[in-house]
Design a protein around this motif. Structure first.
Motif, PDB file in Angstrom:
ATOM      1  N   VAL A 105       0.856  -1.189   0.000  1.00  0.00           N
ATOM      2  CA  VAL A 105       0.000   0.000   0.000  1.00  0.00           C
ATOM      3  C   VAL A 105       0.890   1.236   0.000  1.00  0.00           C
ATOM      4  O   VAL A 105       1.809   1.361   0.818  1.00  0.00           O
ATOM      5  CB  VAL A 105      -0.935   0.014   1.229  1.00  0.00           C
ATOM      6  N   LEU A 106       0.606   2.135  -0.916  1.00  0.00           N
ATOM      7  CA  LEU A 106       1.293   3.417  -1.005  1.00  0.00           C
ATOM      8  C   LEU A 106       0.374   4.476  -0.406  1.00  0.00           C
ATOM      9  O   LEU A 106      -0.772   4.622  -0.828  1.00  0.00           O
ATOM     10  CB  LEU A 106       1.602   3.754  -2.471  1.00  0.00           C
ATOM     11  N   MET A 107       0.897   5.190   0.620  1.00  0.00           N
ATOM     12  CA  MET A 107       0.097   6.212   1.305  1.00  0.00           C
ATOM     13  C   MET A 107       0.871   7.515   1.387  1.00  0.00           C
ATOM     14  O   MET A 107       2.081   7.505   1.626  1.00  0.00           O
ATOM     15  CB  MET A 107      -0.238   5.770   2.736  1.00  0.00           C
ATOM     16  N   ARG A 108       0.142   8.609   1.227  1.00  0.00           N
ATOM     17  CA  ARG A 108       0.741   9.924   1.484  1.00  0.00           C
ATOM     18  C   ARG A 108       0.540  10.226   2.959  1.00  0.00           C
ATOM     19  O   ARG A 108      -0.581  10.169   3.461  1.00  0.00           O
ATOM     20  CB  ARG A 108       0.073  10.992   0.634  1.00  0.00           C
ATOM     21  N   GLU A 109       1.637  10.531   3.642  1.00  0.00           N
ATOM     22  CA  GLU A 109       1.587  10.848   5.063  1.00  0.00           C
ATOM     23  C   GLU A 109       2.518  12.011   5.333  1.00  0.00           C
ATOM     24  O   GLU A 109       3.667  12.016   4.884  1.00  0.00           O
ATOM     25  CB  GLU A 109       1.999   9.637   5.900  1.00  0.00           C
ATOM     26  N   ASP A 110       2.031  12.973   6.079  1.00  0.00           N
ATOM     27  CA  ASP A 110       2.795  14.184   6.374  1.00  0.00           C
ATOM     28  C   ASP A 110       3.314  14.770   5.070  1.00  0.00           C
ATOM     29  O   ASP A 110       2.545  15.065   4.180  1.00  0.00           O
ATOM     30  CB  ASP A 110       3.906  13.917   7.389  1.00  0.00           C
ATOM     31  N   ASP A 111       4.621  14.926   4.944  1.00  0.00           N
ATOM     32  CA  ASP A 111       5.182  15.519   3.730  1.00  0.00           C
ATOM     33  C   ASP A 111       5.818  14.491   2.813  1.00  0.00           C
ATOM     34  O   ASP A 111       6.580  14.840   1.914  1.00  0.00           O
ATOM     35  CB  ASP A 111       6.241  16.567   4.096  1.00  0.00           C
ATOM     36  N   GLY A 112       5.505  13.215   3.013  1.00  0.00           N
ATOM     37  CA  GLY A 112       6.145  12.186   2.210  1.00  0.00           C
ATOM     38  C   GLY A 112       5.183  11.086   1.815  1.00  0.00           C
ATOM     39  O   GLY A 112       3.977  11.163   2.024  1.00  0.00           O
ATOM     40  N   TYR A 113       5.758  10.037   1.236  1.00  0.00           N
ATOM     41  CA  TYR A 113       4.991   8.888   0.757  1.00  0.00           C
ATOM     42  C   TYR A 113       5.600   7.635   1.357  1.00  0.00           C
ATOM     43  O   TYR A 113       6.812   7.429   1.265  1.00  0.00           O
ATOM     44  CB  TYR A 113       5.045   8.830  -0.776  1.00  0.00           C
ATOM     45  N   ASN A 114       4.754   6.814   1.968  1.00  0.00           N
ATOM     46  CA  ASN A 114       5.220   5.589   2.605  1.00  0.00           C
ATOM     47  C   ASN A 114       4.617   4.378   1.915  1.00  0.00           C
ATOM     48  O   ASN A 114       3.465   4.411   1.474  1.00  0.00           O
ATOM     49  CB  ASN A 114       4.857   5.569   4.095  1.00  0.00           C
ATOM     50  N   VAL A 115       5.395   3.303   1.874  1.00  0.00           N
ATOM     51  CA  VAL A 115       4.944   2.037   1.314  1.00  0.00           C
ATOM     52  C   VAL A 115       4.908   1.027   2.453  1.00  0.00           C
ATOM     53  O   VAL A 115       5.882   0.888   3.197  1.00  0.00           O
ATOM     54  CB  VAL A 115       5.885   1.555   0.185  1.00  0.00           C
ATOM     55  N   TYR A 116       3.750   0.337   2.581  1.00  0.00           N
ATOM     56  CA  TYR A 116       3.539  -0.619   3.661  1.00  0.00           C
ATOM     57  C   TYR A 116       3.215  -1.994   3.112  1.00  0.00           C
ATOM     58  O   TYR A 116       2.491  -2.130   2.121  1.00  0.00           O
ATOM     59  CB  TYR A 116       2.364  -0.194   4.546  1.00  0.00           C
ATOM     60  N   ALA A 117       3.727  -3.012   3.803  1.00  0.00           N
ATOM     61  CA  ALA A 117       3.293  -4.390   3.630  1.00  0.00           C
ATOM     62  C   ALA A 117       2.529  -4.703   4.906  1.00  0.00           C
ATOM     63  O   ALA A 117       3.137  -4.869   5.963  1.00  0.00           O
ATOM     64  CB  ALA A 117       4.477  -5.322   3.452  1.00  0.00           C
ATOM     65  N   GLU A 118       1.212  -4.687   4.810  1.00  0.00           N
ATOM     66  CA  GLU A 118       0.338  -4.754   5.982  1.00  0.00           C
ATOM     67  C   GLU A 118       0.718  -3.629   6.932  1.00  0.00           C
ATOM     68  O   GLU A 118       0.636  -2.477   6.572  1.00  0.00           O
ATOM     69  CB  GLU A 118       0.366  -6.140   6.615  1.00  0.00           C
ATOM     70  N   GLU A 119       1.188  -3.932   8.127  1.00  0.00           N
ATOM     71  CA  GLU A 119       1.533  -2.888   9.099  1.00  0.00           C
ATOM     72  C   GLU A 119       3.005  -2.479   9.051  1.00  0.00           C
ATOM     73  O   GLU A 119       3.407  -1.511   9.682  1.00  0.00           O
ATOM     74  CB  GLU A 119       1.201  -3.368  10.525  1.00  0.00           C
ATOM     75  N   LEU A 134       6.388  -0.963   7.619  1.00  0.00           N
ATOM     76  CA  LEU A 134       6.869   0.053   6.700  1.00  0.00           C
ATOM     77  C   LEU A 134       7.976  -0.524   5.829  1.00  0.00           C
ATOM     78  O   LEU A 134       8.974  -1.028   6.330  1.00  0.00           O
ATOM     79  CB  LEU A 134       7.400   1.259   7.494  1.00  0.00           C
ATOM     80  N   GLU A 135       7.793  -0.435   4.517  1.00  0.00           N
ATOM     81  CA  GLU A 135       8.778  -0.955   3.567  1.00  0.00           C
ATOM     82  C   GLU A 135       9.684   0.139   3.014  1.00  0.00           C
ATOM     83  O   GLU A 135      10.790  -0.136   2.589  1.00  0.00           O
ATOM     84  CB  GLU A 135       8.069  -1.656   2.396  1.00  0.00           C
ATOM     85  N   GLY A 136       9.191   1.378   2.994  1.00  0.00           N
ATOM     86  CA  GLY A 136      10.015   2.456   2.462  1.00  0.00           C
ATOM     87  C   GLY A 136       9.333   3.801   2.618  1.00  0.00           C
ATOM     88  O   GLY A 136       8.115   3.891   2.671  1.00  0.00           O
ATOM     89  N   THR A 137      10.154   4.833   2.697  1.00  0.00           N
ATOM     90  CA  THR A 137       9.683   6.215   2.793  1.00  0.00           C
ATOM     91  C   THR A 137      10.327   7.003   1.665  1.00  0.00           C
ATOM     92  O   THR A 137      11.536   6.895   1.441  1.00  0.00           O
ATOM     93  CB  THR A 137      10.060   6.827   4.154  1.00  0.00           C
ATOM     94  N   PHE A 138       9.508   7.837   0.986  1.00  0.00           N
ATOM     95  CA  PHE A 138       9.977   8.548  -0.197  1.00  0.00           C
ATOM     96  C   PHE A 138       9.527  10.008  -0.146  1.00  0.00           C
ATOM     97  O   PHE A 138       8.507  10.332   0.451  1.00  0.00           O
ATOM     98  CB  PHE A 138       9.431   7.864  -1.463  1.00  0.00           C
TER      99      PHE A 138
END
Length: 151
Positions: free
Chosen positions: A113-127, A129-133
């Motif tokens: 799942v790709l989500m926009r959070e705060d000032d960035g974009y996070n990728v999650y596998a379920e709960e 965190l796989e990466g922050t961009f």
């Protein structure tokens, strides 16, 4: 065209704005609760009725290079709407203004799942965190390189 006094009365309806008198009878109105460095919402309202409202965070307004809209010929309703939009734009984080939540799948039906959070974009596998961009493009690039495609 609204007079200086009429514009002043409309602007003062917004209790969250703080009036600051500057030179030559002009006034600024600050929004101290801004989530951004930008705090001036109404800039250089002049006794001749000219002035500016910050709209740099708002789409569909013709702004100058400072993000300002000239309000000289605005109607009362247009001025109220612009000021409300300006305050709202300074009150919401980028994630609140433009939320993104996308599911991406690979050929093995694994989902990220790709989500926009705060000032960035996070990728999650379920709960987890796989990466922050820093940008959507960076996150999408990562997902594509890992063999995922957007649903």
């Amino acid at each position: 065209m609204l007079s200086f006094e009429e514009k002043l009365a409309i602007i003062e309806e917004f209790e969250e704005l703080e009036k600051k008198e500057i030179s030559l009878g002009r006034v600024n109105f600050h929004y101290e609760e801004s989530l951004y460095d930008k705090k001036i919402v109404v800039y250089r309202l002049h006794p001749n009725g000219n002035g500016f409202v910050y709209a740099g965070q708002i789409e569909d307004y013709p702004v100058d290079d400072r993000g300002m809209v000239n309000i000289k010929d605005f109607s009362a309703d247009e001025l109220r709407e612009l000021i409300r939009d300006a305050i709202d734009s300074l009150s919401l984080s980028p994630a609140e203004k433009d939320p993104i939540m996308e599911e991406w799948l690979n050929e093995h039906d694994q989902a990220l799942v790709l989500m926009r959070e705060d000032d960035g974009y996070n990728v999650y596998a379920e709960e987890q965190l796989e990466g922050t961009f820093n940008s959507y493009e960076e996150a999408a690039n990562f997902l594509e390189q890992e063999g995922f495609s957007r649903l």
